[in-house]
Enzyme design. Structure first.
Site, PDB file in Angstrom:
ATOM      1  N   GLY A   1       0.467  -1.394  -0.190  1.00  0.00           N
ATOM      2  CA  GLY A   1       0.470  -0.037  -0.265  1.00  0.00           C
ATOM      3  C   GLY A   1       0.916   0.928  -0.134  1.00  0.00           C
ATOM      4  O   GLY A   1       2.147   1.441  -0.366  1.00  0.00           O
ATOM      5  N   SER A   2       0.221   2.142   1.051  1.00  0.00           N
ATOM      6  CA  SER A   2       0.858   3.852   0.517  1.00  0.00           C
ATOM      7  C   SER A   2       2.102   3.460   1.110  1.00  0.00           C
ATOM      8  O   SER A   2       3.287   4.488   0.764  1.00  0.00           O
ATOM      9  CB  SER A   2       0.524   4.299   1.338  1.00  0.00           C
ATOM     10  OG  SER A   2      -1.029   4.941   0.754  1.00  0.00           O
ATOM     11  N   THR A   3       2.988   2.708   2.211  1.00  0.00           N
ATOM     12  CA  THR A   3       4.019   3.082   2.462  1.00  0.00           C
ATOM     13  C   THR A   3       5.423   2.530   1.334  1.00  0.00           C
ATOM     14  O   THR A   3       6.025   3.485   0.982  1.00  0.00           O
ATOM     15  CB  THR A   3       4.749   2.191   3.801  1.00  0.00           C
ATOM     16  OG1 THR A   3       4.496   0.732   2.888  1.00  0.00           O
ATOM     17  CG2 THR A   3       3.577   1.957   4.578  1.00  0.00           C
TER      18      THR A   3
END
Length: 582
Positions: free
Chosen positions: A305-307
């Site tokens: 995801g956004s990491t």
């Protein structure tokens, strides 16, 4: 008469010749056996009158970064019988079955087995062994042995691993460093008579065992305790399936803590930690045990995801495809080919710079950065950052990245990869790659092993690990530290903010497959101090109940961990200034 006498003499001569030949043959055979086979038959004679028993070697200890012993040995006993020496079998069966807690029939089967030595039971506590020894039962032998003991029970269970009945490492560091930890067993040789009974007062040959080497590791018990406690609190509070936390030194790859809760009891590793064993087959139980022993931070992959936007941002900056002041527009979605890809903010973020897009964790901004790079360049940086290879961590069973083949990537796949979806990596891969981006551009190897030390304190081996420099430039690394500090200062990672400390980080909320189940993994990766990172940490919360956004539930956990361990590591509060970028 003369003829008969001649024949008689001839027969006598032949008989004499035959006797001479037999004598010569026997003499030759005797000479052969005495001169050329003497060593073999001497050895056979010795073995016939010798009985050998093994003396187990003490396994090397595992010692943490501060000198705390986290894996040691306890003395136990092995109870065995020698058939030819047993005088009263019924007395032996009654005594052993009662004190060893075994069924009499099981003991009888072994006591009555005609063998040179039959083991009745291993890993018997020393107190019980001493009681049996004091009975002076003829034919019963009590030999001292070692069993692995873990003073902290479930602390870092999937990292340390455990040993089997033969004291050999099965999983974790116990398995990886088996050759360093195991010792060399000794032996006891006793003389016996023709009936196999030991001869009293006879000479006993004893070869002493050599203990294994101590393994010193980077894991810090104090940090591990706090991290594990925080993980358990999160697990219970959010009703999650599982919580993992990794704490690492981003400069050299030394891992200070790795928690995967629920952990299991290392002193009782064959008892399930959450599941009941009632009503299930042995095969089903073994499958559950294998699942319990798995290390999700190493063995399992997930969509980050956004990491993962950390990687996309670093690639874009390194390539010159984007600058902090570049302007983007977010209407709440981005259309790529025939696909409408949403931003987490349905109404969109409107006009924003790249820095603001990073602070907002805006999907359309990172989709645009990926499109600017293109498939070839993006794939190039994916490989340059080491994401196609395993990290090489010194734990068994590391999983590899699951990524689209370059020839199979289209613009839609490029778009989804840009914000961390449609491919999978391990948590250890993510934190290692992020570390290389913020530490100045050096790809380090995550590890626990520091050195092996023998009994007299001599360092036998200092373990070294490969690294790769210039994964990104120092300028890109400095800019990324600034961006990620801003994410915590006033962006989506604000709940990781700690007054007086300079924290950088990135949140993520990734939807698990299949999407229809609406199950999520919430995560946050953070580091400190932002201008000169000394520690980096990643938390993943699998299937949290209720609120599941990483910025809301994962970031505060890392903040709590940092608040406690940063002073412990000698990182004190300072002036709250933001690092300038070039």
């Amino acid at each position: 008469m003369s003829s008969n006498h001649t024949q008689h003499r001839q027969k006598t001569a032949v008989l004499f010749l035959l006797l001479c030949l037999c004598a010569a043959g026997l003499t030759g055979r005797l000479a052969y056996l005495m001169l050329y086979r003497s060593e073999y038959y001497s050895r056979q004679a010795r073995e016939l009158h010798q009985r050998e028993r093994s003396i187990k070697a003490a396994r090397g200890r595992i010692i943490d970064a501060k000198g705390q012993v986290i894996a040691a040995n306890r003395t136990v006993c092995t109870i065995s019988v020698i058939y030819s020496q047993v005088e009263d079998r019924e007395a032996v069966i009654a005594a052993l079955s009662g004190r060893l807690g075994m069924e009499a029939d099981a003991v009888r089967k072994r006591v009555e087995k005609r063998s040179s030595r039959e083991i009745i039971k291993t890993n018997v506590d020393k107190e019980t062994g001493d009681q049996i020894r004091k009975l002076h039962l003829a034919g019963v032998k009590v030999d001292e042995d070692y069993r692995r003991y873990y003073p902290y029970d479930s602390l870092a269970s999937r990292v340390l691993g455990f040993t089997g009945g033969d004291n050999q490492g099965i999983i974790g560091l116990e398995a990886v460093y088996e050759s360093w930890l195991k010792g060399i067993n000794g032996t006891i040789l006793t003389m016996t008579d023709a009936a196999g009974a030991e001869i009293e007062n006879a000479y006993e040959d004893r070869i002493e065992p050599a203990a294994g080497n101590d393994l010193h590791i980077s894991l810090d018990v104090n940090i591990q305790k706090y991290v594990q406690q925080a993980a358990y609190e999160t697990l219970e509070k959010k009703g999650a399936k599982q919580v993992s936390v990794i704490v690492m030194n981003p400069k050299n790859g030394e891992i200070m803590a790795m928690a995967n809760v629920p952990e299991f009891n290392l002193n009782d590793p064959f008892t399930l930690n959450t599941e009941t064993a009632e009503g299930i087959s042995e095969k089903e139980k073994q499958e559950l045990l294998n699942k319990m022993w798995r290390n999700p931070a190493i063995n399992d992959t997930y969509e980050p995801g956004s990491t993962f936007k950390i990687i996309t941002a670093a690639a874009g900056l390194e390539d010159g495809a984007v600058k902090l002041e570049d302007t983007f527009s977010c209407p709440g979605f981005r259309i790529v080919e025939d696909r409408r890809i949403r931003c987490h903010k349905a109404g969109g973020h409107g006009s924003e710079t790249f820095l603001q897009g990073a602070m907002n964790s805006c999907n359309p901004v990172f989709i645009d950065v990926g499109q600017r790079l293109g498939i070839d360049r993006y794939y190039h940086y994916f490989e340059q950052f080491g994401l196609k290879e395993k990290t090489g961590i010194d734990l068994p069973g590391e999983a590899g990245t699951i990524m689209h083949r370059k020839e199979n990537m289209g613009l839609v796949e490029l778009a989804t990869v840009s914000f961390g979806q449609s491919f999978q990596i391990t948590p250890i891969q993510l934190i290692t790659t992020a570390a290389s981006i913020i530490n100045g551009g050096t790809r380090v190897t995550p590890h626990f092993g520091v050195k092996a030390v023998n009994n007299d304190g001599t360092v036998i081996r200092r373990f070294s690990y490969p690294s790769e420099e210039h994964v990104v430039s120092e300028e890109t690394s400095r800019t990324m530290r600034c961006i990620l500090e801003q994410v915590v200062e006033g962006g989506s990672g604000s709940k990781a903010y700690l007054p007086g400390f300079r924290i950088g980080g990135k949140t993520a909320t990734s939807e698990k497959l299949p999407r229809s189940l609406k199950k999520y993994i919430s995560s946050f990766i953070g580091f400190a101090p932002a201008d000169d990172p000394q520690v980096i940490a990643l938390i993943t919360i699998d299937e949290p109940q209720g609120v599941y956004y990483g910025g809301t539930i994962a970031a505060p956990v890392i903040a709590d961990i940092f608040e406690n361990i940063l002073p412990y590591l000698g990182i004190e509060k300072g002036e709250e200034t933001v690092e300038e970028t070039a």
